[in-house]
Design an enzyme around this catalytic site. Structure first.
Site, PDB file in Angstrom:
ATOM      1  CB  CYS A 245      -2.338   1.932  -0.704  1.00 28.95           C
ATOM      2  SG  CYS A 245      -0.726   1.251  -1.166  1.00 28.95           S
TER       3      CYS A 245
ATOM      4  CE  LYS B  20       1.108  -0.616   1.629  1.00 26.56           C
ATOM      5  NZ  LYS B  20       2.380  -0.708   1.025  1.00 26.56           N
TER       6      LYS B  20
ATOM      7  NE  ARG C 101       3.012  -0.620  -4.483  1.00 29.76           N
ATOM      8  CZ  ARG C 101       1.915  -0.322  -5.181  1.00 29.76           C
ATOM      9  NH1 ARG C 101       2.000   0.176  -6.403  1.00 29.76           N
ATOM     10  NH2 ARG C 101       0.712  -0.519  -4.675  1.00 29.76           N
ATOM     11  N   GLY C 102       2.232  -4.321  -5.217  1.00 31.16           N
ATOM     12  CA  GLY C 102       0.795  -4.517  -5.391  1.00 31.16           C
ATOM     13  C   GLY C 102       0.572  -6.024  -5.476  1.00 31.16           C
ATOM     14  CB  ALA C 103      -1.570  -8.237  -3.447  1.00 31.97           C
ATOM     15  CB  ALA C 104      -3.134  -8.311  -8.532  1.00 37.89           C
TER      16      ALA C 104
ATOM     17  CG  ASP D 188      -1.261  -6.073   0.595  1.00 41.34           C
ATOM     18  OD1 ASP D 188      -1.876  -5.041   0.929  1.00 41.34           O
ATOM     19  OD2 ASP D 188      -0.352  -6.087  -0.265  1.00 41.34           O
TER      20      ASP D 188
HETATM   21  P1  RI2 Z   1      -3.739  -4.971  -5.825  1.00 43.19           P
HETATM   22  C1  RI2 Z   1      -0.461  -3.132  -2.041  1.00 43.19           C
HETATM   23  O1  RI2 Z   1       0.642  -3.469  -1.222  1.00 43.19           O
HETATM   24  C2  RI2 Z   1      -1.467  -2.263  -1.325  1.00 43.19           C
HETATM   25  O2  RI2 Z   1      -1.561  -2.557   0.064  1.00 43.19           O
HETATM   26  C3  RI2 Z   1      -2.728  -2.632  -2.073  1.00 43.19           C
HETATM   27  O3  RI2 Z   1      -3.907  -2.292  -1.391  1.00 43.19           O
HETATM   28  C4  RI2 Z   1      -2.538  -4.137  -2.192  1.00 43.19           C
HETATM   29  O4  RI2 Z   1      -1.146  -4.313  -2.461  1.00 43.19           O
HETATM   30  C5  RI2 Z   1      -3.357  -4.802  -3.235  1.00 43.19           C
HETATM   31  O5  RI2 Z   1      -2.991  -4.356  -4.528  1.00 43.19           O
HETATM   32  P2  RI2 Z   1       2.160  -3.019  -1.610  1.00 43.19           P
HETATM   33  O6  RI2 Z   1       2.727  -4.101  -2.499  1.00 43.19           O
HETATM   34  O7  RI2 Z   1      -3.465  -6.438  -5.842  1.00 43.19           O
HETATM   35  O8  RI2 Z   1       2.099  -1.657  -2.261  1.00 43.19           O
HETATM   36  O9  RI2 Z   1      -5.198  -4.678  -5.671  1.00 43.19           O
HETATM   37  O10 RI2 Z   1       2.883  -2.955  -0.272  1.00 43.19           O
HETATM   38  O11 RI2 Z   1      -3.111  -4.241  -6.988  1.00 43.19           O
END
Ligand code: RI2
Length: 323
Positions: free
Chosen positions: A131, A211, A23-26, A200
């Site tokens: 988040c 988030k 998880r996390g967009a990147a 995201d």
């Molecule tokens: P980075 C996450 O989504 C959060 O919303 C966070 O702010 C966003 O991705 C960007 O994350 P999720 O996958 O790319 O936890 O900065 O639902 O790491």
């Protein structure tokens, strides 16, 4: 032609993204590029058209996991557009190379963005986070590396508590952390110098999709005069929003919020349709509540982000995984 064969790594990566083990967009974008490279590396086909079809189906499998973070389709597009050649071995080599370039650029962009974001942070500042965002944390890391000392107020971020990951990372870096119940944020904003969040997706009008809870936090921060900084690599820019599309907000399962046991405590049965649970994963913060979007291309007022989007994406996009 026989049905395209999808590598088990693509299937498991897709499942991990859908279930948020990745998880996390990147991080999602990085994993998707890696999965496409694996598909290319381990293919059994000998026909170039069959190779292309396999890669398209693999990309679609990854694409259909979660709808909101545009870094995922942006990564898939980037890798598939690099797939070139007359033979399967040429197609393999170009696809793998393109995925590697993508992953390298992603890491470099985050480091550069971190340095830009760190310039906004002063020695002694208190930062409130929401988040877990690796882009937001990159800004804090760069500030620490520049010798600044920071403190953090970290929102838990229910229902999945990803704030705990942020707290853990910040403690590893030696940053004093106050872990905060989400609902208490406004009460603590008068101790805060910056609200710092990731994204995201970012829409052409400068709206920030992040988030769930980000928009309420930004409204409170604006009321308290605390600047809101969004750390987002350009891979978070959503090209379809330039032509009027909106960003789909992912709705996640009810059990993340209320399990069967809690339902019983509330006094209803698991199949009681008159107790509805809503669990949106993201919300939209309008540009008027955001002070700056920090990217690897520099810092932008949200309303001007569309100029960067046009530079990077042009006016149109097609989906290379469409047959
Ligand atoms: P980075 C996450 O989504 C959060 O919303 C966070 O702010 C966003 O991705 C960007 O994350 P999720 O996958 O790319 O936890 O900065 O639902 O790491």
């Amino acid at each position: 032609m026989t049905a395209p064969e999808i590598d088990p790594v693509v299937e498991s990566t897709a499942a991990d993204i859908a279930e948020m083990r990745i998880r996390g967009a990147a991080t999602i974008a990085d994993a998707a590029a890696e999965a496409l490279a694996t598909q290319a590396r381990r293919t059994n086909v000998t026909d170039p058209e069959a190779f292309r079809a396999e890669l398209r189906v693999a990309a679609r499998t990854l694409y259909e996991t979660r709808p909101t973070a545009v870094s995922l389709p942006n990564a898939l597009r980037y890798v598939l557009r690099g797939m070139a050649g007359e033979t399967v071995s040429q197609l393999q080599a170009t696809t793998i190379e393109q995925a590697e370039v993508f992953q390298r650029d992603l890491a470099d962009a985050q480091a550069t963005l971190g340095e830009v974001g760190a310039n906004r942070l002063r020695d002694g500042d208190v930062v409130m986070t929401h988040c877990h965002s690796t882009d937001a944390l990159a800004c804090i890391e760069a500030a620490l590396e520049a010798g600044k000392s920071l403190e953090a107020i970290v929102r838990e971020t229910r229902p999945r508590n990803q704030g705990h990951i942020t707290a853990s990372q910040l403690r590893e870096w030696g940053v004093p952390v106050t872990l905060l119940v989400d609902n208490a944020a406004r009460r603590y904003l008068d101790q805060v110098d910056h609200v710092l969040v990731g994204a995201d997706s970012i829409a052409a009008d400068g709206s920030v999709i992040n988030k769930i809870g980000t928009s309420g936090l930004a409204v409170c921060a604006r009321e308290r005069g605390v600047p809101v900084m969004v750390a987002a690599q350009t891979i978070k820019l959503h090209p379809d929003t330039m032509t009027g599309h909106t960003v789909e907000i992912e709705m996640r399962a009810e059990h993340e919020v209320v399990g069967d046991h809690e339902r019983t405590e509330i006094g209803t049965e698991p199949d009681d349709e008159d107790l509805q649970v809503e669990n949106p994963a993201f919300d939209v913060t309008p540009p008027r509540h955001v002070d700056a979007i920090v990217t690897e291309r520099g810092q932008f007022p949200p309303e001007s982000i569309v100029t960067l989007m046009r530079d990077l994406f042009g006016e149109t996009t097609g989906e290379p995984w469409e047959p």
